[in-house]
Design a protein around this motif. Structure first.
Motif, PDB file in Angstrom:
ATOM      1  N   LYS A   1      30.813  -6.213   7.653  1.00 26.51           N
ATOM      2  CA  LYS A   1      30.328  -5.013   7.663  1.00 26.51           C
ATOM      3  C   LYS A   1      29.854  -4.191   8.797  1.00 26.51           C
ATOM      4  CE  LYS A   1      28.839  -6.317   2.968  1.00 26.51           C
ATOM      5  NZ  LYS A   1      27.672  -6.689   2.062  1.00 26.51           N
ATOM      6  N   HIS A   2      29.100  -4.878   9.739  1.00 25.53           N
ATOM      7  CA  HIS A   2      28.725  -4.120  10.944  1.00 25.53           C
ATOM      8  C   HIS A   2      29.840  -3.394  11.893  1.00 25.53           C
ATOM      9  CE1 HIS A   2      28.127  -4.239  15.456  1.00 25.53           C
ATOM     10  NE2 HIS A   2      27.106  -3.893  15.031  1.00 25.53           N
ATOM     11  N   ASP A   3      31.009  -4.210  11.812  1.00 24.23           N
ATOM     12  CA  ASP A   3      32.220  -3.703  12.614  1.00 24.23           C
ATOM     13  C   ASP A   3      32.784  -2.597  11.695  1.00 24.23           C
ATOM     14  OD1 ASP A   3      31.840  -5.739  14.321  1.00 24.23           O
ATOM     15  OD2 ASP A   3      33.796  -6.958  13.761  1.00 24.23           O
ATOM     16  N   MET A   4      32.886  -2.750  10.569  1.00 22.31           N
ATOM     17  CA  MET A   4      33.308  -1.459   9.617  1.00 22.31           C
ATOM     18  C   MET A   4      32.430  -0.422  10.012  1.00 22.31           C
ATOM     19  SD  MET A   4      34.333  -3.618   6.156  1.00 22.31           S
ATOM     20  CE  MET A   4      35.236  -2.144   5.214  1.00 22.31           C
ATOM     21  N   GLU A   5      31.146  -0.463  10.082  1.00 20.36           N
ATOM     22  CA  GLU A   5      30.302   0.615  10.372  1.00 20.36           C
ATOM     23  C   GLU A   5      30.414   1.292  11.559  1.00 20.36           C
ATOM     24  OE1 GLU A   5      26.467  -0.994   9.591  1.00 20.36           O
ATOM     25  OE2 GLU A   5      26.431  -0.268   7.439  1.00 20.36           O
TER      26      GLU A   5
ATOM     27  N   THR B   1      45.606  -9.066   5.583  1.00 19.66           N
ATOM     28  CA  THR B   1      46.412  -8.568   6.542  1.00 19.66           C
ATOM     29  C   THR B   1      47.509  -7.836   5.923  1.00 19.66           C
ATOM     30  OG1 THR B   1      47.724 -10.815   6.651  1.00 19.66           O
ATOM     31  CG2 THR B   1      45.767 -10.266   8.261  1.00 19.66           C
ATOM     32  N   SER B   2      48.170  -7.047   6.645  1.00 19.39           N
ATOM     33  CA  SER B   2      49.593  -6.217   6.214  1.00 19.39           C
ATOM     34  C   SER B   2      50.531  -7.048   5.583  1.00 19.39           C
ATOM     35  CB  SER B   2      49.641  -5.269   7.105  1.00 19.39           C
ATOM     36  OG  SER B   2      50.508  -5.974   8.289  1.00 19.39           O
ATOM     37  N   GLY B   3      50.934  -8.168   6.072  1.00 19.39           N
ATOM     38  CA  GLY B   3      52.002  -8.759   5.626  1.00 19.39           C
ATOM     39  C   GLY B   3      53.427  -8.474   6.714  1.00 19.39           C
ATOM     40  N   SER B   4      53.144  -7.855   7.571  1.00 18.93           N
ATOM     41  CA  SER B   4      54.396  -7.254   8.145  1.00 18.93           C
ATOM     42  C   SER B   4      55.184  -8.410   9.048  1.00 18.93           C
ATOM     43  CB  SER B   4      54.096  -6.186   9.127  1.00 18.93           C
ATOM     44  OG  SER B   4      53.093  -6.411  10.017  1.00 18.93           O
ATOM     45  N   THR B   5      54.336  -9.429   9.428  1.00 17.50           N
ATOM     46  CA  THR B   5      54.857 -10.518  10.238  1.00 17.50           C
ATOM     47  C   THR B   5      54.639 -11.779   9.493  1.00 17.50           C
ATOM     48  OG1 THR B   5      52.886 -11.042  11.391  1.00 17.50           O
ATOM     49  CG2 THR B   5      54.550  -9.525  12.444  1.00 17.50           C
TER      50      THR B   5
ATOM     51  N   LEU C   1      40.731  -8.584  21.702  1.00 16.73           N
ATOM     52  CA  LEU C   1      41.878  -8.971  20.761  1.00 16.73           C
ATOM     53  C   LEU C   1      42.994  -8.722  21.670  1.00 16.73           C
ATOM     54  CD1 LEU C   1      42.780  -9.574  17.747  1.00 16.73           C
ATOM     55  CD2 LEU C   1      43.008  -7.312  17.527  1.00 16.73           C
ATOM     56  N   VAL C   2      43.800  -9.758  21.796  1.00 21.81           N
ATOM     57  CA  VAL C   2      45.405  -9.799  22.201  1.00 21.81           C
ATOM     58  C   VAL C   2      46.352  -9.500  20.990  1.00 21.81           C
ATOM     59  CG1 VAL C   2      46.954 -11.268  23.549  1.00 21.81           C
ATOM     60  CG2 VAL C   2      44.474 -11.580  23.988  1.00 21.81           C
ATOM     61  N   THR C   3      47.193  -8.479  21.305  1.00 24.52           N
ATOM     62  CA  THR C   3      48.054  -8.303  20.104  1.00 24.52           C
ATOM     63  C   THR C   3      49.466  -8.734  20.591  1.00 24.52           C
ATOM     64  OG1 THR C   3      48.753  -5.904  21.174  1.00 24.52           O
ATOM     65  CG2 THR C   3      46.673  -6.091  20.034  1.00 24.52           C
TER      66      THR C   3
ATOM     67  N   THR D   1      44.385  -4.580  10.629  1.00 24.13           N
ATOM     68  CA  THR D   1      43.370  -5.091   9.691  1.00 24.13           C
ATOM     69  C   THR D   1      42.147  -5.613  10.663  1.00 24.13           C
ATOM     70  OG1 THR D   1      44.773  -5.563   7.698  1.00 24.13           O
ATOM     71  CG2 THR D   1      42.607  -6.432   7.800  1.00 24.13           C
ATOM     72  N   GLU D   2      42.611  -6.448  11.783  1.00 21.25           N
ATOM     73  CA  GLU D   2      41.766  -7.460  12.583  1.00 21.25           C
ATOM     74  C   GLU D   2      40.949  -6.263  13.336  1.00 21.25           C
ATOM     75  OE1 GLU D   2      45.424  -9.532  11.691  1.00 21.25           O
ATOM     76  OE2 GLU D   2      45.099  -7.642  12.238  1.00 21.25           O
TER      77      GLU D   2
END
Length: 339
Positions: free
Chosen positions: A56-60, A42-46, A224-226, A178-179
């Motif tokens: 890998k499926h999601d990335m594709e 994760t980015s580390g912003s929070t 996904l809830v942000t 990232t999520e």
């Protein structure tokens, strides 16, 4: 494994490393392994960056959305100028694998186009790289040879947006994390509506906090809830307001730091941010942090007077802080940390 890098067909790790980097070779080893995921952070912003499994499926599927939107295919050239240790760099490699495009790899730096003399059809950068490229005439001359540019990781300063909008480059601000395995929405730089628009089958809604909910039918996780407060235009587009966890509650009035920053950005030539500061009377008050040396008393008073002309009464900073250098995430996003 086979991947076209720098216009060469590389069949071994040694060949990949010769034209690219050990980081690219490491990612390809992981990508072609027997597991159904790769590791990311994760980015580390929070908070501190955390390891996360990226399917890998999601990335594709995410890569396919971008490839289709920008028409990437064999014969086109993509630029990798971001670290493959993070999601943005990983996804550039996956897009090249999926599309068959040539992937030109350069070391991550603040001036990613310094050694690039050819035309690039598609590139991804963080704001700091865009800002530095705009500042230098030689780099700017190379920037105009980029067909399409996506920018993510942190907001692009408004001055840089205006400069970039004057160039013949299709440039976009991205919304994602990232999520969500890279971006799920794009905003065309220069679009006066400031609306982000969904890619593919992705749709949006909001929860009771007015925070964005992302619906991704093509991912393993369908919803996904942000913590991003938005103005929902319709199920395919939204206007970003700010982070729910950044909201300042000043005497019961909710103030969004990012909205204030957008309104006062033209007044600054150096970096700044708005954050909450404890206040005995109001609970929290608006604080302004400026990077670099303190302004003189006269200049500080003049700045506050100009800020009052642009924001509401509850949005005027009550405290000022000067910090030598802002803390940042790996992608260059400012961490809103007051002394």
């Amino acid at each position: 494994m086979e991947i076209t890098l720098n216009h060469r067909l590389c069949r071994t790790r040694e060949e990949v490393q010769a034209v690219a980097s050990s980081q690219v070779a490491d990612f390809l080893d992981e990508w072609y392994s027997s597991t159904n995921f790769v590791w990311g952070h994760t980015s580390g912003s929070t908070g501190a960056p955390k390891p996360i499994k990226l399917l890998k499926h999601d990335m594709e599927e995410s890569a396919r959305l971008t490839v289709d939107y920008f028409g990437l295919a064999a014969g086109t050239t993509m630029l990798l100028c971001l670290s493959p240790d993070y999601i943005a760099g990983k996804m550039m490699i996956v897009r090249a694998l999926l599309s068959g495009a040539d992937l030109l790899v350069v070391p991550p730096s603040s001036r990613p186009l310094a050694s690039v003399d050819e035309r690039v059809d598609f590139a991804a950068m963080v704001p700091a790289q865009v800002v530095e490229s705009l500042r230098d005439d030689a780099q700017c001359g190379r920037l105009v040879r980029v067909g399409a540019l996506i920018i993510g990781g942190a907001p692009l300063p408004s001055v840089a947006e205006a400069e970039l909008n004057e160039l013949p480059v299709r440039s976009y601000a991205t919304y994602g994390m990232t999520e969500t395995v890279s971006h799920v929405a794009l905003r065309r730089i220069g679009d006066p509506t400031m609306n982000y628009r969904a890619l593919g089958q992705i749709t949006f809604s909001v929860d009771t906090r007015d925070c964005l909910v992302i619906h991704t039918p093509h991912f393993a996780v369908k919803e996904l809830v942000t913590n991003d407060v938005v103005e929902l235009i319709d199920e395919h587009s939204f206007r970003w307001i700010g982070r729910y966890d950044h909201v300042i509650n000043s005497g019961g009035v909710k103030v969004f730091p990012e909205r204030i920053e957008q309104q006062i950005a033209p007044l600054f030539t150096r970096r700044f941010f708005i954050a909450a500061c404890a206040d005995e009377k109001w609970g929290e008050c608006v604080a302004l942090a400026i990077e670099g040396d303190p302004l003189s008393a006269t200049d500080e008073a003049a700045l506050l007077a100009r800020i009052r002309e642009r924001v509401g009464r509850y949005e005027v900073p009550r405290r000022l802080f000067y910090l030598p250098a802002f803390a940042e995430t790996s992608s260059g996003k400012v961490i809103r940390r007051l002394p």
